[in-house]
Design an enzyme around this catalytic site. Structure first.
Site: not given
Ligand code: PGA
Length: 249
Positions: A173, A97, A167, A95, A213, A10, A12
């Site tokens: 992140g 976010e 997630e 997601h 992560s 992803n 982003k």
């Molecule tokens: P990350 O993001 O691997 O940077 O933690 C995962 C995601 O939000 O899909």
């Protein structure tokens, strides 16, 4: 039951156009001939360019969102028709976010999920609890609520095109990963809940990715869990050197 490992990146809101094209072409070469399932979630504005690069490869092209409605007077939205026109095969929806920064509701996510599936696309549906939910012991309830709300009206046949990405929001992140045991516990719960919503066959076949992560160093242990079938990777998907080793796990 043997489920294919499904590793997704992803991206982003990252990369320039040149970086996106370079990353995609590095991945096409590195993943050539590998049998797992692979996907990249590319920013809308680079989908066209990246589509030319991944065409004919074993990498699925995904968008990171889509409109809930057909083409029409919806300023700023991007429709499933437009995505399909560019060769997009999958949409990442729900997601955290988008849920927590943009304020997308489960009702809206459900509309998008049904729109994408009705239009023949695959869906990677993200679910997961906030830290406060986990600390209050509500992780399972939150996931159950999101699953039943977001999948409302989705048929058993359409579930063949749905992947679930669990997630935990506190692990995205942040460098904090759920322990393989904690992640497995929720994955197992999610599979059981899908069996309740549909049936055991759908539950056995659905791919459930872990996200938060994930990197080459923790992926093997996570992917060794019986109900963790892959990963949705943010930060570590932005460079071929960090993404490809996860794909090779
Ligand atoms: P990350 O993001 O691997 O940077 O933690 C995962 C995601 O939000 O899909």
């Amino acid at each position: 039951m043997a489920r294919t490992h499904y590793i997704a990146g992803n991206w982003k809101m990252n990369t320039s156009k040149a970086e996106a094209v370079k990353l995609a072409s590095d991945l096409v070469s590195a993943l050539k001939g590998k049998t797992n399932k692979f996907m990249i979630g590319v920013p809308f504005v680079y989908l066209d360019a990246v589509s030319q690069v991944v065409k004919g490869s074993n990498i699925i092209l995904a968008a990171q969102d889509c409109a809930a409605t057909a083409n029409g007077a919806h300023t700023g939205e991007v429709s499933t028709e437009m995505l399909k026109d560019l060769g997009v095969q999958c949409v990442i929806l729900g997601h955290s976010e988008r849920r927590h920064e943009i304020g997308e509701s489960d009702e809206l996510i459900n509309k998008k999920v049904r729109r994408a599936l009705n239009e023949g696309l695959e869906v990677d549906l993200c679910i997961g609890e906030l830290l406060a939910d986990r600390e209050a012991g509500n992780a399972e309830q939150v996931c159950a609520f999101q699953l039943s709300a977001d999948l409302a009206g989705v048929t058993e046949e359409q579930m063949k095109r749905v992947t679930i990405a669990y997630e935990p929001v506190w692990a995205i992140g942040t460098g904090k990963t759920a322990t393989p045991e904690d992640a497995e516990a929720i994955h197992k719960f999610v599979r059981g809940y899908i069996a309740k919503l549909y049936n055991q066959k759908v539950a056995d076949e659905v791919i459930i990715q872990y996200g938060g992560s994930m990197k080459a160093s923790n992926a093997p242990e996570l992917l060794a869990q019986p109900d963790i079938d892959g990963g949705l990777i943010g930060g570590a998907s932005l460079k071929a050197e960090t993404f490809v080793p996860i794909c090779e796990c």
